[in-house]
Design a protein around this motif. Sequence first.
Motif, PDB file in Angstrom:
ATOM      1  N   TYR A 241       0.847  -1.184   0.000  1.00 33.73           N
ATOM      2  CA  TYR A 241       0.000   0.000   0.000  1.00 33.73           C
ATOM      3  C   TYR A 241       0.885   1.237   0.000  1.00 33.73           C
ATOM      4  O   TYR A 241       1.610   1.460   0.966  1.00 33.73           O
ATOM      5  CB  TYR A 241      -0.903   0.005   1.234  1.00 33.73           C
ATOM      6  N   ALA A 242       0.825   2.020  -1.071  1.00 38.70           N
ATOM      7  CA  ALA A 242       1.633   3.243  -1.189  1.00 38.70           C
ATOM      8  C   ALA A 242       3.099   2.968  -0.849  1.00 38.70           C
ATOM      9  O   ALA A 242       3.734   3.717  -0.124  1.00 38.70           O
ATOM     10  CB  ALA A 242       1.060   4.344  -0.304  1.00 38.70           C
ATOM     11  N   GLY A 243       3.599   1.840  -1.342  1.00 42.51           N
ATOM     12  CA  GLY A 243       4.998   1.487  -1.133  1.00 42.51           C
ATOM     13  C   GLY A 243       5.320   0.792   0.168  1.00 42.51           C
ATOM     14  O   GLY A 243       6.461   0.405   0.397  1.00 42.51           O
ATOM     15  N   ARG A 244       4.332   0.594   1.034  1.00 46.96           N
ATOM     16  CA  ARG A 244       4.562  -0.069   2.323  1.00 46.96           C
ATOM     17  C   ARG A 244       3.937  -1.457   2.309  1.00 46.96           C
ATOM     18  O   ARG A 244       2.773  -1.613   1.961  1.00 46.96           O
ATOM     19  CB  ARG A 244       3.955   0.757   3.454  1.00 46.96           C
ATOM     20  N   ARG A 245       4.732  -2.445   2.726  1.00 44.66           N
ATOM     21  CA  ARG A 245       4.219  -3.806   2.797  1.00 44.66           C
ATOM     22  C   ARG A 245       3.186  -3.925   3.903  1.00 44.66           C
ATOM     23  O   ARG A 245       3.322  -3.309   4.957  1.00 44.66           O
ATOM     24  CB  ARG A 245       5.350  -4.793   3.052  1.00 44.66           C
ATOM     25  N   GLY A 246       2.161  -4.720   3.648  1.00 47.62           N
ATOM     26  CA  GLY A 246       1.115  -4.938   4.636  1.00 47.62           C
ATOM     27  C   GLY A 246       0.530  -6.330   4.511  1.00 47.62           C
ATOM     28  O   GLY A 246       1.217  -7.269   4.115  1.00 47.62           O
ATOM     29  N   HIS A 247      -0.739  -6.450   4.807  1.00 48.61           N
ATOM     30  CA  HIS A 247      -1.447  -7.731   4.698  1.00 48.61           C
ATOM     31  C   HIS A 247      -2.542  -7.592   3.656  1.00 48.61           C
ATOM     32  O   HIS A 247      -3.010  -6.489   3.421  1.00 48.61           O
ATOM     33  CB  HIS A 247      -2.048  -8.114   6.054  1.00 48.61           C
ATOM     34  N   PRO A 248      -2.933  -8.654   3.073  1.00 42.14           N
ATOM     35  CA  PRO A 248      -2.521 -10.034   3.323  1.00 42.14           C
ATOM     36  C   PRO A 248      -1.135 -10.335   2.761  1.00 42.14           C
ATOM     37  O   PRO A 248      -0.611  -9.619   1.923  1.00 42.14           O
ATOM     38  CB  PRO A 248      -3.588 -10.857   2.594  1.00 42.14           C
TER      39      PRO A 248
END
Length: 192
Positions: free
Chosen positions: A125-132
């Motif tokens: 998301y906007a260059g930031r890793r997240g989930h899932p």
Amino acid sequence: MTAGLLLAAGAGRRYGRPKALVELDGEPLVRRAIRLLGDGGCAPVHVVLGAGVDEMPDLPGAVPVRHDRWSDGLGSSLLKGLASLPAAVPAAVVVLVDQPLLSPIAVRRVRAAYADGAVVAVATYAGRRGHPILLTRRTWPLLSGYAVGDRGARDLLRDRPDLGRGLGRGRRRLGTGAKEFPTTPLTCTVWP
């Protein structure tokens, strides 16, 4: 077959009760997340439970996994959940119970990356890793040295570029999705 793995064992101290039991629009977060994984095409769906396990509502569509050492942190819950999956499951999509705005679209996108050959796929998301995050069975044994305390797969993904091309070259554009749902990932990082 891609399993869904919901980590819902924490005490939710800041919430004053287990996050899994918190309700949004009259629905416990644990049920909402089970539905997310099912709607995203995951089967079976396993739910790691710890704090408040005796207060949990029925969990239709899910296999409850009791984790008595839940207080050891998210890492131990991740390992417990992965170990609970049937041997025939080649990959699992992992989500956290306290992210109720995730969309089934995000789950389908990391599953699509797996179908295209990714060993690991992470919503970005906007260059930031997240989930899932999707982890293939090949990566599960590697997690034992990384999934400790409140850490899951993040350090493994940072330290093991041999799993694939890494972050910089492994990105695939998946479409904006902004009109579909505000928390749909713009990209998905994959390790082929």
